[in-house]
Design a protein around this motif. Structure first.
Motif, short mmCIF file in Angstrom:
data_model
loop_
_atom_site.label_atom_id
_atom_site.label_comp_id
_atom_site.label_asym_id
_atom_site.label_seq_id
_atom_site.Cartn_x
_atom_site.Cartn_y
_atom_site.Cartn_z
N ASP A 205 -20.02 5.71 15.89
CA ASP A 205 -19.30 5.18 16.95
C ASP A 205 -17.83 4.82 16.47
O ASP A 205 -17.95 3.66 15.83
N PRO A 206 -16.74 5.56 16.93
CA PRO A 206 -15.42 5.05 16.27
C PRO A 206 -15.05 3.73 17.14
O PRO A 206 -14.25 2.99 16.66
N THR A 232 -3.95 -0.87 9.55
CA THR A 232 -3.49 0.49 9.26
C THR A 232 -4.89 1.52 9.58
O THR A 232 -5.85 1.46 9.39
N LEU A 233 -4.06 2.74 9.86
CA LEU A 233 -4.57 3.89 10.27
C LEU A 233 -4.55 5.20 9.29
O LEU A 233 -3.33 4.91 8.52
N GLY A 234 -5.16 6.07 9.24
CA GLY A 234 -4.89 7.24 8.19
C GLY A 234 -3.69 8.00 8.79
O GLY A 234 -3.24 7.81 9.83
N SER A 235 -3.19 9.04 8.01
CA SER A 235 -1.90 9.68 8.19
C SER A 235 -2.11 10.23 9.62
O SER A 235 -2.97 10.74 10.22
N TYR A 236 -0.76 10.14 10.33
CA TYR A 236 -0.59 10.34 11.65
C TYR A 236 -0.42 12.09 11.81
O TYR A 236 0.84 12.35 11.86
N LEU A 244 -5.28 7.43 18.68
CA LEU A 244 -5.72 6.26 17.82
C LEU A 244 -4.31 5.35 17.52
O LEU A 244 -4.41 4.15 17.97
N TYR A 245 -3.34 6.13 17.35
CA TYR A 245 -2.09 5.23 16.98
C TYR A 245 -1.68 4.57 18.23
O TYR A 245 -1.09 3.26 18.35
N SER A 249 -1.68 0.52 17.92
CA SER A 249 -0.29 -0.05 17.87
C SER A 249 -0.01 -0.97 18.97
O SER A 249 0.63 -2.07 18.69
N ALA A 250 -0.78 -0.89 20.22
CA ALA A 250 -0.58 -1.95 21.11
C ALA A 250 -1.57 -3.06 21.29
O ALA A 250 -1.45 -3.86 21.99
N LEU A 251 -2.47 -2.93 20.16
CA LEU A 251 -3.22 -4.54 20.19
C LEU A 251 -2.49 -5.74 20.11
O LEU A 251 -1.79 -5.68 19.12
N ARG A 252 -2.76 -6.72 20.81
CA ARG A 252 -2.01 -7.94 20.98
C ARG A 252 -1.77 -8.51 19.51
O ARG A 252 -0.78 -9.03 19.22
N SER A 253 -2.84 -8.36 18.87
CA SER A 253 -2.98 -9.55 17.65
C SER A 253 -2.44 -8.50 16.39
O SER A 253 -2.38 -8.96 15.26
N ASN A 254 -2.26 -7.10 16.29
CA ASN A 254 -1.78 -6.49 15.57
C ASN A 254 -0.18 -6.41 15.45
O ASN A 254 0.44 -6.06 16.08
N GLU A 255 0.16 -7.41 14.62
CA GLU A 255 1.62 -8.12 14.74
C GLU A 255 2.81 -7.14 14.64
O GLU A 255 3.88 -7.13 14.85
#
Length: 470
Positions: A205-206, A232-236, A244-245, A249-255
């Motif tokens: 379950d991702p 971080t995520l794997g190669s785009y 996924l990006y 990327s939009a997660l509030r706490s992902n600065e």
């Protein structure tokens, strides 16, 4: 009156000295004026440097520190100020015997790395974890690192178990707490990544990875209030990664919104086989759309054999560093908070002696502050077979011009050297400047030009930077 003048001069000098001394002791922060950029003590901070994630094939602690002293020295000598290190690489792994028991030798090595960062003026982004299985995931090729953590085998039955249970989450947070006690007040540490390319971990379950990341971003930030926390995520490199990006990327706490992207003939996105400037700029442009109020960094970029089977076999032919040049310049000139951060620090940069490219990038942007300039990325349609990238400021505009006829395919696959370009001009559609100058990053020389609606370029090869001052 003379006494007063002398006193004022002394006070001013003392304050200037205090500021210079205090600068390395200040944390890197998001710019208060423009959240797409970073600052230190109110001044622009542009993170310049490659990943130097682990010392390949070295098993002696003294040799590890000598290795980093050399690499940090090379980087600092060329104006670099930033790198990324994996704390879970074998020599730096603090949980060698059992969870929660921290190895003093590994601890001493990490202390030594932080001191070396301070010595050379290199800010360090630490990656906390990278394993993808509990057991049975050895190094994928010689001189890589294993991707498992057998020390957890008695406590964890599966990766799903690790991400789901409170007991397993506490294992992770105990490790975080150990590092927080030691380094949370040290501004040499730029920030903390939760996991290297976490979506490469195989779980059924991702969404489990997303919920874990969302929870841990906040909990880890509570441990490091003055340092950045990010994921971080794997190669785009595929449509799935694109989605996924967009989410992460939009997660509030992902600065800080970060991307990994590689020149990879096995990737499903065609852009990943394009010239390096195009694949790098595309990743940054997308992240700026996904997270418009955050700094964006192309935090891993380079070239690999198909499906990441190893370093690019054509690296040895790129003795002039055309790939490195493009991955440095393209991200910054489309709005990233810094140049691209190369992988293959040893197979490519060190072996080909390409450290000088960092100095050339720094010289090209010397004196240009995208925050105070209120700089806006501009992209002008190609003219005379030249690609045009720019940062338009209020008083100064920088333009990076790239020859469209020269790229990794022509130079490295087809063995056609980049040609000298002369007599070409561009019309960028900008106001006519008072001053016009050119910087050739391949020769390291500045020359003056004649301002006008049409800009006649001096002779150059591959690329040139134009500086317009109004």
């Amino acid at each position: 009156m003379l006494y007063s003048l002398i006193r004022n001069v002394l006070v001013f000098t003392l304050l200037a000295l205090i500021e210079c001394v205090a600068q390395p002791n200040a944390f890197v922060r998001i710019s208060k004026t423009n959240p797409r950029y970073l600052e230190v003590s109110g001044k622009i901070f542009i993170p310049v440097g490659p990943n130097i994630c682990f010392a390949r094939s070295i098993t002696n602690g003294d040799s590890v520190l000598n290795y980093y002293d050399h690499y940090f020295g090379q980087l600092a000598k060329n104006g670099g100020n930033f790198t990324r290190i994996w704390l879970s690489a074998p020599m730096l792994e603090v949980e060698k015997q059992q969870p929660g028991q921290f190895d003093p030798k590994a601890e001493a090595l990490i202390d030594g790395l932080v001191k070396l960062g301070g010595k050379h003026g290199i800010r360090i982004k630490f990656c906390l974890e990278h394993f993808r299985k509990i057991t049975g995931s050895p190094a994928p090729f010689p001189s890589s690192v294993p991707f498992d953590k057998p020390v957890y085998a008695n406590q964890i039955s599966s990766m799903e178990d690790f991400y789901r249970t409170e007991t397993s989450k506490q294992l992770y947070l105990n490790r975080v707490a150990f590092f927080a006690r030691k380094y949370r007040d040290n501004p040499t540490v730029f920030g903390w990544e939760l996991w290297n390319e976490q979506n490469s971990v195989s779980v059924k379950d991702p969404d489990l990875l997303l919920s874990w990341t969302t929870e841990m971003l906040d909990k880890v930030k509570a441990q490091f209030p003055n340092q950045f926390v990010m994921q971080t995520l794997g190669s785009y490199d595929s449509p799935k990664q694109h989605e996924l990006y967009k989410t992460y990327s939009a997660l509030r706490s992902n600065e800080i919104a970060q991307a990994h992207r590689y020149l990879d003939k096995g990737a499903t996105l065609p852009i990943c086989q394009s010239p390096m400037d195009e694949l790098a700029s595309d990743a940054v442009t997308n992240l700026l759309t996904f997270a418009p109020g955050k700094p964006v960094l192309l935090s891993e970029v380079g070239a690999v054999e198909p499906h990441h089977a190893g370093p690019f076999k054509l690296y040895p032919k790129d003795t002039q560093g055309a790939l490195l040049h493009d991955l440095l310049f393209a991200p910054f000139f489309v709005g990233a908070a810094g140049p691209g951060q190369s992988w293959h620090w040893d197979y490519y940069i060190e072996k080909n002696n390409l450290w000088w490219h960092f100095a050339r990038f720094n010289e090209a942007i010397n004196g240009f502050d995208p925050v105070s300039e209120n700089a806006v990325p501009i992209r002008v349609a190609a003219q005379n077979d030249l690609k045009i990238y720019g940062l338009r400021g209020e008083k100064t505009t920088l333009i990076w011009v790239r020859d469209n006829a020269s790229n990794w395919k022509t130079e490295l696959e087809e063995n056609r050297p980049a040609e000298a370009i002369s007599g070409r001009s561009i019309k960028p559609g900008l106001p006519i400047s008072k001053k016009l100058s050119f910087y050739d990053p391949w020769t390291g020389k500045w020359t003056k030009g004649r301002p006008g609606e049409t800009i006649l370029l001096p002779t150059f090869s591959r690329s040139i930077v134009i500086k317009l001052e109004y």
